[in-house]
Design an enzyme around this catalytic site. Structure first.
Site, short mmCIF file in Angstrom:
data_model
loop_
_atom_site.label_atom_id
_atom_site.label_comp_id
_atom_site.label_asym_id
_atom_site.label_seq_id
_atom_site.Cartn_x
_atom_site.Cartn_y
_atom_site.Cartn_z
N ASN A 129 12.90 4.56 9.16
CA ASN A 129 11.87 5.69 9.49
C ASN A 129 10.57 5.81 9.14
OD1 ASN A 129 13.76 8.12 9.26
ND2 ASN A 129 14.67 7.20 7.23
N ARG A 179 5.69 11.07 10.45
CA ARG A 179 6.07 11.78 9.59
C ARG A 179 5.91 12.57 8.24
NH1 ARG A 179 9.43 6.62 5.59
NH2 ARG A 179 10.50 8.17 4.55
N TYR A 239 2.58 10.72 3.76
CA TYR A 239 2.20 8.77 3.87
C TYR A 239 1.23 9.13 5.06
CZ TYR A 239 7.44 8.82 2.61
OH TYR A 239 8.82 8.31 1.98
N ASN A 244 8.85 -3.46 2.77
CA ASN A 244 9.09 -1.83 2.69
C ASN A 244 10.58 -1.92 2.09
OD1 ASN A 244 8.82 0.22 1.81
ND2 ASN A 244 6.99 1.01 3.52
N ALA A 286 13.78 3.91 2.78
CA ALA A 286 15.17 4.30 1.84
C ALA A 286 15.73 3.56 1.70
CB ALA A 286 15.75 5.75 2.03
N GLU A 317 7.46 -6.37 -3.09
CA GLU A 317 8.02 -5.28 -2.59
C GLU A 317 7.07 -4.52 -2.81
OE1 GLU A 317 10.74 -3.33 -5.62
OE2 GLU A 317 10.38 -1.47 -5.15
N HIS A 366 5.39 -0.05 -1.37
CA HIS A 366 5.45 1.50 -0.71
C HIS A 366 4.38 1.98 -0.77
CE1 HIS A 366 9.49 0.60 -2.46
NE2 HIS A 366 9.24 0.64 -3.02
C1 DQA Z 1 8.49 4.51 0.64
C2 DQA Z 1 9.04 5.25 -0.44
C3 DQA Z 1 10.24 5.72 -0.54
O1 DQA Z 1 10.46 6.82 -1.44
C4 DQA Z 1 10.94 5.69 0.89
O2 DQA Z 1 12.30 6.29 1.15
C5 DQA Z 1 10.28 5.40 2.37
C6 DQA Z 1 8.81 5.09 2.00
C7 DQA Z 1 6.80 4.10 0.42
O3 DQA Z 1 6.78 3.60 1.82
O4 DQA Z 1 6.33 4.96 0.17
O5 DQA Z 1 10.66 5.66 3.40
O6 DQA Z 1 9.01 3.08 0.32
#
Ligand code: DQA
Length: 143
Positions: free
Chosen positions: A11, A18, A23, A74, A77, A98, A100
């Site tokens: 996604n 989105r 985001y 990243n 989910a 990692e 986010h």
């Molecule tokens: C994410 C946070 C995840 O919980 C979510 O499922 C995403 C994006 C972020 O970049 O904040 O798709 O990884």
């Protein structure tokens, strides 16, 4: 030249449209542009990819073993669901950062657990797309 794989999970191709209230309005293309500019500054090469398919992500992580010195991922989910991606990361024994975009700890409880954080060198969350830049800076410094 050192190479860092920057991999994006499901996604994230929809960034920009989105849930913009969560985001933001940056697209995946702007994330890639930021990563490329950062890599150039740091003198490293990057391989920037996104997939909605878990098996493909696992194959890229395995491929990175021979092609890269570090991983910036990243996992979207899959962060909260995938033992298989965790096993791929530990299997290739490359350092992982990692990333986010959002602060997952401020969000729903199911986002508070990550299958990757305890095998990562570092976790960056809540800094928007700048988190990718910070992760690359660390990956280039340490690896
Ligand atoms: C994410 C946070 C995840 O919980 C979510 O499922 C995403 C994006 C972020 O970049 O904040 O798709 O990884």
């Amino acid at each position: 030249m050192r190479t860092i794989y920057v991999l994006n999970g499901p996604n994230l191709n929809l960034l920009g449209t989105r849930e913009p209230e969560t985001y933001g309005s940056d697209t995946l293309q702007s994330v890639e542009a930021l990563c490329r500019a950062t890599a150039e500054e740091l003198g490293v090469a990057i391989e920037f990819r996104q997939t909605n398919h878990e098996g493909e992500m696992i194959e890229w992580i395995q491929q990175a073993r021979l092609q890269a010195q570090a991983l910036v991922i990243n996992p979207a989910a899959w962060t909260h669901t995938s033992v298989a991606i965790r096993d791929a990361v530990t299997g290739v024994a490359l350092p992982l950062w990692e990333v986010h975009i959002t602060n997952v700890h401020k969000r729903e409880p199911f986002r508070h657990h990550s299958y990757l954080s305890d095998v990562a060198q570092g976790v960056i969350c809540g800094y928007g797309i700048r988190g990718y830049r910070y992760a690359l800076m660390e990956a280039a410094r340490v690896s």
